[in-house]
Scaffold this motif. Sequence first.
Motif, PDB file in Angstrom:
ATOM      1  N   GLU A 111      -2.843   7.310   8.963  1.00  0.00           N
ATOM      2  CA  GLU A 111      -2.027   6.161   8.336  1.00  0.00           C
ATOM      3  C   GLU A 111      -2.231   6.452   6.658  1.00  0.00           C
ATOM      4  OE1 GLU A 111      -1.760   2.272  10.902  1.00  0.00           O
ATOM      5  OE2 GLU A 111      -3.524   2.413   9.779  1.00  0.00           O
ATOM      6  N   SER A 112      -1.290   6.052   6.011  1.00  0.00           N
ATOM      7  CA  SER A 112      -1.164   5.859   4.512  1.00  0.00           C
ATOM      8  C   SER A 112      -1.019   4.803   4.131  1.00  0.00           C
ATOM      9  CB  SER A 112      -0.264   6.946   3.987  1.00  0.00           C
ATOM     10  OG  SER A 112      -0.386   8.334   4.255  1.00  0.00           O
ATOM     11  N   ASP A 113      -1.378   4.198   2.928  1.00  0.00           N
ATOM     12  CA  ASP A 113      -1.039   3.125   2.356  1.00  0.00           C
ATOM     13  C   ASP A 113      -0.142   3.179   1.008  1.00  0.00           C
ATOM     14  OD1 ASP A 113      -4.243   1.411   2.520  1.00  0.00           O
ATOM     15  OD2 ASP A 113      -2.367   0.497   2.532  1.00  0.00           O
TER      16      ASP A 113
ATOM     17  N   TRP B  87       2.003   0.965  -2.113  1.00  0.00           N
ATOM     18  CA  TRP B  87       1.939  -0.133  -2.983  1.00  0.00           C
ATOM     19  C   TRP B  87       3.034  -0.246  -3.931  1.00  0.00           C
ATOM     20  CZ3 TRP B  87      -1.744  -3.808  -2.219  1.00  0.00           C
ATOM     21  CH2 TRP B  87      -2.931  -3.471  -1.433  1.00  0.00           C
TER      22      TRP B  87
ATOM     23  N   TYR C  29      -0.309  -8.818  -1.316  1.00  0.00           N
ATOM     24  CA  TYR C  29      -1.655  -8.971  -1.910  1.00  0.00           C
ATOM     25  C   TYR C  29      -1.342  -9.679  -3.286  1.00  0.00           C
ATOM     26  CZ  TYR C  29      -3.881  -5.912   1.597  1.00  0.00           C
ATOM     27  OH  TYR C  29      -4.511  -5.582   2.745  1.00  0.00           O
TER      28      TYR C  29
ATOM     29  N   VAL D 275       1.620  -0.078   5.270  1.00  0.00           N
ATOM     30  CA  VAL D 275       0.737   0.963   5.985  1.00  0.00           C
ATOM     31  C   VAL D 275       1.469   1.688   7.040  1.00  0.00           C
ATOM     32  CG1 VAL D 275      -1.686   1.157   7.178  1.00  0.00           C
ATOM     33  CG2 VAL D 275      -1.321  -0.426   5.715  1.00  0.00           C
TER      34      VAL D 275
ATOM     35  N   ASN E 147       2.486  -4.328  -0.216  1.00  0.00           N
ATOM     36  CA  ASN E 147       1.787  -3.304   0.897  1.00  0.00           C
ATOM     37  C   ASN E 147       2.413  -2.897   2.117  1.00  0.00           C
ATOM     38  OD1 ASN E 147      -0.541  -2.819   2.952  1.00  0.00           O
ATOM     39  ND2 ASN E 147      -0.768  -1.520   1.133  1.00  0.00           N
TER      40      ASN E 147
END
Length: 125
Positions: free
Chosen positions: A111-113, A115, A37, A98, A96
């Motif tokens: 699910e977790s994000d 960064w 991103y 996931v 990123n």
Amino acid sequence: QVALVESGGGLVHPGGSLRLSCAVSGSIYRINSMGWYRQAPGKQRELVAGITSGGSTKYADSVKGRFTISRDSVVNTVALQMNSLTPEDTAVYYCNAVGFRSLYDSRRRYESDFWGQGTQVTVSS
């Protein structure tokens, strides 16, 4: 603790190229997708490119044909090759991921994000 560490940002002239890399460290059960991103000053964060565990990719219209995302699922790394850069590509780029933190989360489909801290890309003459 899961950490995403980016590298490869910097200053480049218009028309130049840069390659961003991101490595995932720490314990994570499975990564399902990874992506890049970016956020320019005064703008919202936007998806640049993404890649699934199966290798499917998607790109923002503004970077199609110029950027290429690749992934090594064995070592949990993702890269973004950026060619024909323009000043409009200037932004902080974020890696990123996931995925599932644990087998328990996998069974729940939770699910977790994750960064990275971001890396600055500046395109300027």
